[in-house]
Every structure is written in structure tokens, then in C-alpha cells.
Design a protein around this motif. Sequence first.
Motif, PDB file in Angstrom:
ATOM      1  N   GLY A   1      38.654  48.387  -9.068  1.00 56.87           N
ATOM      2  CA  GLY A   1      37.247  48.104  -8.766  1.00 56.87           C
ATOM      3  C   GLY A   1      36.666  49.059  -7.748  1.00 56.87           C
ATOM      4  N   VAL A   2      37.388  49.253  -6.642  1.00 53.71           N
ATOM      5  CA  VAL A   2      36.919  50.163  -5.596  1.00 53.71           C
ATOM      6  C   VAL A   2      36.997  51.613  -6.080  1.00 53.71           C
ATOM      7  CG1 VAL A   2      37.419  51.026  -3.268  1.00 53.71           C
ATOM      8  CG2 VAL A   2      37.463  48.575  -3.722  1.00 53.71           C
ATOM      9  N   GLY A   3      38.069  51.958  -6.802  1.00 53.71           N
ATOM     10  CA  GLY A   3      38.216  53.324  -7.298  1.00 53.71           C
ATOM     11  C   GLY A   3      37.109  53.728  -8.249  1.00 53.71           C
ATOM     12  N   VAL A   4      36.783  52.876  -9.187  1.00 54.74           N
ATOM     13  CA  VAL A   4      35.708  53.193 -10.137  1.00 54.74           C
ATOM     14  C   VAL A   4      34.357  53.224  -9.426  1.00 54.74           C
ATOM     15  CG1 VAL A   4      34.488  52.378 -12.193  1.00 54.74           C
ATOM     16  CG2 VAL A   4      36.973  52.371 -12.143  1.00 54.74           C
ATOM     17  N   TYR A   5      34.173  52.326  -8.456  1.00 59.35           N
ATOM     18  CA  TYR A   5      32.921  52.343  -7.687  1.00 59.35           C
ATOM     19  C   TYR A   5      32.720  53.705  -7.024  1.00 59.35           C
ATOM     20  CZ  TYR A   5      29.768  51.718  -3.767  1.00 59.35           C
ATOM     21  OH  TYR A   5      28.757  51.876  -2.865  1.00 59.35           O
TER      22      TYR A   5
END
Length: 138
Positions: free
Chosen positions: A22-26
Motif C-alpha cells: 500500500g505504501v510502496g504503490v502510493y
Amino acid sequence: MGITLTKKRYLLWTTIFALVSGVGVYYAIELLFPGHYFKWYPAIPVYFYIFGWYYIYSFDMCRRYTPNKILSVYLGMKVVKMLLSMLFLLFYILFVKVQKEDFVLTFFLFYLFTLLHESIFFYLFEQNLKKKKEKKNE
């Protein structure tokens, strides 16, 4: 009905996977494609996170009560995930109507991530069952 160490480990990995992806794609969206971030982005990792927990609990219940039907449960979960995902996408496209292409592409990316994660989970789950059977037969 307690939580076994194995189940705790799977839940922990699902949580870590959801947070990292989630954080990586954000950050990938913000860095590589500024302007393509959409307000509903957090709903995608949350959707797959909740489904991941449901997935683990379903397998645990199957393992306890109907271990010979594990493959049927696995395939059934894939169908349920696909249908719910299609409904989720349809809802967004029909009612939200903002940055539809960005949402669908990001959703598809998460779908592929979780497909890989679930395949690894199922492989490890089967390996764990095999080890327990071998230990029981000794």
C-alpha cells in the motif's frame, strides 16, 4: 477456538504485505505519476487486506473441519475474490466516476500482487500440512 502460531504468522505476513504494498504503490504513484493519485486509493489496499484476513480464516476453518476439501475452498475463494472485485470496480466506475482508468489500473496491480501473495500462502499452507502429516505418521 484460539489462534495458532501458524495462523498468527500468516496474519502478520498479510499485514506486512498490505502495508508495504500500500505504501510502496502510493509513493510510486506520487513519484512516477504525479497527478494520478486519486482520493479512493486507500480503499484498494484496505479491500485486499480485509480479503486476506478472510482468506486465512477460511483456510483455517477448512483445515480444522474439512481438510480433504482444501482445494475446493482455494478455488472457491478465487471465484469469490474475482466476483467481489468486479462488483467493487463496477461500483467505482458507476458511482464515483473520478479517474476511472487510474483506479482500475491500480486495482489490477493490487490484484496481481495479492494473487502472488495468496499463491505463496497456499504453497506454504500445503507444505505445513504435509509436514504435520509426516510428523503424525512417525
